[in-house]
Design a protein around this motif. Structure first.
Motif, short mmCIF file in Angstrom:
data_model
loop_
_atom_site.label_atom_id
_atom_site.label_comp_id
_atom_site.label_asym_id
_atom_site.label_seq_id
_atom_site.Cartn_x
_atom_site.Cartn_y
_atom_site.Cartn_z
N HIS A 663 0.85 -1.19 0.00
CA HIS A 663 0.00 0.00 0.00
C HIS A 663 0.89 1.25 0.00
O HIS A 663 1.62 1.51 0.96
CB HIS A 663 -0.91 0.02 1.24
CG HIS A 663 -1.80 1.22 1.31
ND1 HIS A 663 -1.56 2.28 2.15
CD2 HIS A 663 -2.94 1.54 0.61
CE1 HIS A 663 -2.49 3.18 1.99
NE2 HIS A 663 -3.35 2.76 1.06
N GLY A 664 0.83 1.99 -1.09
CA GLY A 664 1.60 3.24 -1.17
C GLY A 664 3.07 3.05 -1.47
O GLY A 664 3.85 3.99 -1.45
N PRO A 688 -3.47 5.19 -7.24
CA PRO A 688 -4.43 6.08 -7.91
C PRO A 688 -4.35 6.03 -9.42
O PRO A 688 -5.31 6.40 -10.11
CB PRO A 688 -4.03 7.47 -7.38
CG PRO A 688 -2.61 7.32 -6.94
CD PRO A 688 -2.47 5.92 -6.45
N ALA A 689 -3.22 5.54 -9.97
CA ALA A 689 -3.09 5.47 -11.43
C ALA A 689 -3.61 4.15 -11.99
O ALA A 689 -3.62 3.96 -13.21
CB ALA A 689 -1.61 5.65 -11.82
N ALA A 690 -4.04 3.25 -11.11
CA ALA A 690 -4.51 1.94 -11.59
C ALA A 690 -5.90 2.07 -12.21
O ALA A 690 -6.68 2.97 -11.86
CB ALA A 690 -4.55 0.96 -10.43
N PRO A 691 -6.27 1.18 -13.13
CA PRO A 691 -7.63 1.20 -13.69
C PRO A 691 -8.66 0.82 -12.61
O PRO A 691 -8.29 0.28 -11.56
CB PRO A 691 -7.56 0.13 -14.80
CG PRO A 691 -6.41 -0.75 -14.42
CD PRO A 691 -5.43 0.13 -13.71
N ARG A 705 -6.91 0.06 -7.68
CA ARG A 705 -7.14 1.41 -7.16
C ARG A 705 -7.85 1.37 -5.81
O ARG A 705 -7.48 2.07 -4.88
CB ARG A 705 -7.96 2.22 -8.15
CG ARG A 705 -8.15 3.67 -7.72
CD ARG A 705 -9.11 4.41 -8.65
NE ARG A 705 -8.68 4.35 -10.04
CZ ARG A 705 -9.37 4.88 -11.05
NH1 ARG A 705 -10.55 5.46 -10.79
NH2 ARG A 705 -8.93 4.80 -12.28
N GLY A 706 -8.87 0.51 -5.71
CA GLY A 706 -9.66 0.47 -4.49
C GLY A 706 -9.78 -0.93 -3.91
O GLY A 706 -9.26 -1.92 -4.45
N PHE A 707 -10.55 -1.00 -2.81
CA PHE A 707 -10.66 -2.25 -2.08
C PHE A 707 -11.35 -3.34 -2.90
O PHE A 707 -10.92 -4.50 -2.90
CB PHE A 707 -11.44 -2.02 -0.78
CG PHE A 707 -11.96 -3.29 -0.18
CD1 PHE A 707 -11.08 -4.22 0.38
CD2 PHE A 707 -13.32 -3.59 -0.20
CE1 PHE A 707 -11.56 -5.40 0.92
CE2 PHE A 707 -13.79 -4.78 0.34
CZ PHE A 707 -12.91 -5.69 0.91
#
Length: 753
Positions: A663-664, A688-691, A705-707
């Motif tokens: 993460h990060g 944040p740059a992931a689809p 990008r998210g969970f």
């Protein structure tokens, strides 16, 4: 050879390639090699001999007595296997190609010795073995001791009615041999002058001379003067001796001088038919003193030949009166007119003078001593020059790091091993260490000592020189400050830590370089901009483009290059541990343990998937994990540890992680690279740059990008189970040298320019 050069080679290690054994010393070429090696030893060098058996007796049996004696002569002795015939005639044309007698086994042996040992110079005897010089690593001084000029040899023999023998080549081929060396040694000034016309390499004369010995016993005085001749078994010696005997037969028939000529050496095999009442042949002798002790003076009747006459040096060193043809004395300083007789008749007249006035023997003995002194002065200067070249640090790729960074079980050290190895293929490597030597791990320091010359700050030299690891690696550290190194015109300064630097105007090194991920592992990521700003050209390496690298490049003009942290990683303990077939918990890396985005992921992994999770974080308090509600998780399934422990092999002693979730990117690109090289699935979470969704759920490498996207991907990984084959996409990214090929070109261009 001479005491003047004493100490010039102290602490230096020389690997000597010889095509002849160094015991017994029954031939001139053996004596030449023995005396050069002994001179290096007296000057302080560690001499290692690599013997390539070209003599017939070594090709049909193992002369064990000779092997035992040679083992006592030098600090190290190696014998190379023979895999091809030698002394063959030219295979194409009238002359040999320079590598026609080359045996690939020599190259393999040299590669092995240089891989396992450390040498400052490679001394190759004879131009027909010059290909060996190409196997010396960068930074090793390559010396070619020619012994002889081999171009034009066939024409010389033909002009004297002799068929070609031994090795003979063309000027163009001989030039190829000389051009392989950093330093060429000719055996006499006449050949030095010739070699300078066919090569731009530095050429120096190293004549043959032995340490002066006490005068031989005075032979019994029975009214007969005895003159000795020494020669090896070749047609040049045999032809010259036959012509001299013919001249002597005419002269002695006229004068009836009370003389005897005594001939010793293997040349007697070729002249056994010569029969004269004043001529006696001893044949082969174990020691040349068997001849010298029974003669009043020595003759050197050679009107034509190549190279220097070892027999002349032997006689001079023994203080024997010497009468020589001018050609035979080439390479030595004549100190009496009988040292440079214009023909055989003049030599016979000199013998006549001694017969009339035996007191001339003392005069000629003193002249021999003066010629020895002149030769020793030349030898001293040549050896001192070579020692200075061997000791000098050539333009190098210089790595800067600290002693306390040398720990075998770290990805940072794996990077250093790969980087120094890779750079060493293209240029000389030096490694500058600061700090306290005792803080280095012995195994790591020993391994690094095999990759380049070790340099330390002056105040650390005494302790470093006594470090057990450097003593075991036979590496002698040298004192050098960072400022002095950077002021020199080295090829590249590679920073693995962030030392204080001199002003940019005081930096002469051509390029600066650092790997951002390595600096991050060492805790110096914030210093990358300062390092880059000090150089007119700086290469900033990173595993993948990043905002940090872009900011530094914009501020300093540094060039960004995508280069994995490792080249091969073949010696990495971490990768070996991560490749374990046993799979353990999920490894979750985060900048902060209390990051809110971790909660849903931990709940999913522990409660839904039933996984164990090991959380590696760079800081922040570890929260009380929720046990109830939508984010409820199994707290007992979660353990935490500092981020740095992820990169320690012992962390994975009980099994590799089932997958790595980051993460990060708190570990830069290092965690991702380590996981992918080891075949452990990797997921970048919260990118944040992931689809919006993972393109290939269950792939070996993914971004979420998210969970929700992360959970779907992790569930797919769980269903897929362990992988049996490497992912092709990962192989394409990290294989084929990746960005390292750019560095290959950069270092090669610097070394060539």
């Amino acid at each position: 050879m001479t005491p003047e050069a004493a100490g010039a080679w102290a602490g230096l290690r020389v690997l000597v390639l010889s095509p002849v054994p160094t015991w017994p010393v029954t031939f001139g070429n053996r004596n030449r090699i023995v005396q050069v090696n002994r001179a290096l030893q007296r000057a302080g060098a560690h001499v290692a001999l690599l013997h390539y058996p070209s003599d017939e007796e070594w090709r049909t049996r193992l002369p064990r007595t000779a092997m035992a004696e040679m083992a006592q002569q030098w600090e190290e002795v190696f014998h190379c296997p023979v895999t091809r015939p030698l002394h063959a005639r030219p295979s194409d044309g009238d002359d040999h190609r320079i590598d026609e007698w080359w045996d690939p086994a020599i190259g393999q042996m040299l590669d092995w010795l240089f891989r396992l040992g450390r040498y400052d110079a490679l001394l190759v005897n004879y131009t027909w073995l010059s290909r060996a010089l190409e196997h010396a690593p960068r930074g090793v001084l390559r010396i070619l001791d020619t012994h002889d000029r081999f171009s034009g040899r066939r024409d010389l023999l033909a002009a004297n009615g002799l068929a070609p023998e031994y090795f003979h080549t063309t000027e163009g081929e001989e030039a190829r041999a000389l051009d392989r060396a950093d330093l060429v040694w000719a055996i006499k000034p006449q050949e030095e002058a010739f070699f300078r016309t066919i090569t731009r390499r530095p050429v120096a004369t190293l004549p043959h001379m032995e340490p002066p010995e006490p005068p031989s016993p005075v032979p019994a005085q029975d009214g007969v003067l005895r003159f000795g001749i020494v020669g090896g078994r070749n047609n040049i010696n045999a032809t010259n001796i036959r012509r001299f005997v013919e001249a002597a037969e005419r002269y002695l028939a006229r004068t009836l001088l009370p003389v005897e000529i005594v001939i010793a050496g293997s040349v007697c095999d070729l002249i056994s038919d010569l029969r004269q009442p004043w001529l006696r042949q001893l044949g082969r002798v174990e020691r040349m003193d068997e001849l010298y002790d029974q003669v009043d003076a020595v003759l050197a009747p050679l009107a034509f030949s190549t190279g220097l006459k070892i027999k002349v040096g032997e006689a001079l060193a023994r203080g024997k009166p010497l009468i020589s043809h001018a050609h035979a004395f080439e390479g030595y300083v004549p100190t009496h007119d009988v040292h440079a007789c214009e023909d055989f008749e003049a030599m016979l007249r000199a013998m006549h003078r001694i017969a009339r006035d035996p007191g001339l023997l003392g005069v000629l003995a003193a002249a021999s001593a003066r010629s020895v002194a002149a030769a020793e002065a030349t030898i001293a200067a040549t050896l001192a020059d070579a020692a200075e070249r061997a000791r000098a640090l050539p333009p190098s790729v210089v790595f800067f790091l600290r002693f306390d960074q040398l720990h075998r079980d770290s990805l940072f050290f794996d990077h250093l091993l790969d980087a120094t190895r890779y750079a060493g293929f293209r240029a000389a490597v030096a490694i500058h260490l600061t700090g306290r030597p005792e803080e280095a791990e012995a195994e790591a320091l020993g391994m690094l000592a095999g990759r380049g010359r070790i340099l330390v700050e002056p105040e650390a030299l005494t302790v470093a020189a006594g470090h057990p690891a450097l003593l075991a690696a036979e590496a002698t550290p040298r004192a050098q400050t960072i400022a002095a190194l950077l002021a020199a015109p080295h090829l590249m300064a590679w920073f693995a830590h962030a030392p204080a630097l001199p002003a940019a105007t005081d930096i002469g090194t051509r390029i600066g370089i650092a790997h951002l991920d390595a600096l991050a592992l060492a805790g110096h990521a914030d210093d990358a901009g300062r390092l880059a700003a000090a150089f007119p050209r700086f290469l900033l390496l990173s595993g993948a483009p990043s905002r940090t690298a872009a900011v530094i490049a914009a501020a300093t003009g540094a060039e960004q290059i995508a280069v994995p942290l490792l080249w091969r990683g073949e010696e990495s303990h971490l990768l070996a541990a991560l490749r374990s077939r046993r799979r353990g918990p999920v490894a979750l890396l985060a900048a902060r343990a209390d990051a809110p985005a971790l909660l849903p992921l931990l709940a999913f992994l522990t409660a839904t998937e039933g996984r164990e999770v090991r959380l590696f974080h760079a800081g922040g308090p570890v929260p009380d994990w929720p046990r109830h509600g939508a984010l409820a998780m199994r707290a007992d399934a979660i353990s935490d540890a500092p981020l740095a422990t992820f990169f320690r092999p012992e962390t994975w002693a009980d099994g590799a992680p089932a997958c790595v979730v980051e993460h990060g990117r708190p570990g830069g690109c290092a965690a991702r690279e380590a996981a992918l090289r080891a075949g452990v699935p990797y997921l970048s979470y919260g990118d944040p740059a992931a689809p919006p969704t993972v393109e290939q759920p269950g792939a070996a490498c993914a971004r979420a990008r998210g969970f929700a996207a992360a959970a779907l991907h992790l569930a797919a990984l769980g269903r897929a189970g362990p992988r049996s084959a490497p992912d092709p996409a990962v192989a394409r990214e990290l294989g084929q040298d990746a960005g390292w090929a750019r560095l290959w070109r950069e270092i090669g261009d610097l070394a060539a320019g």
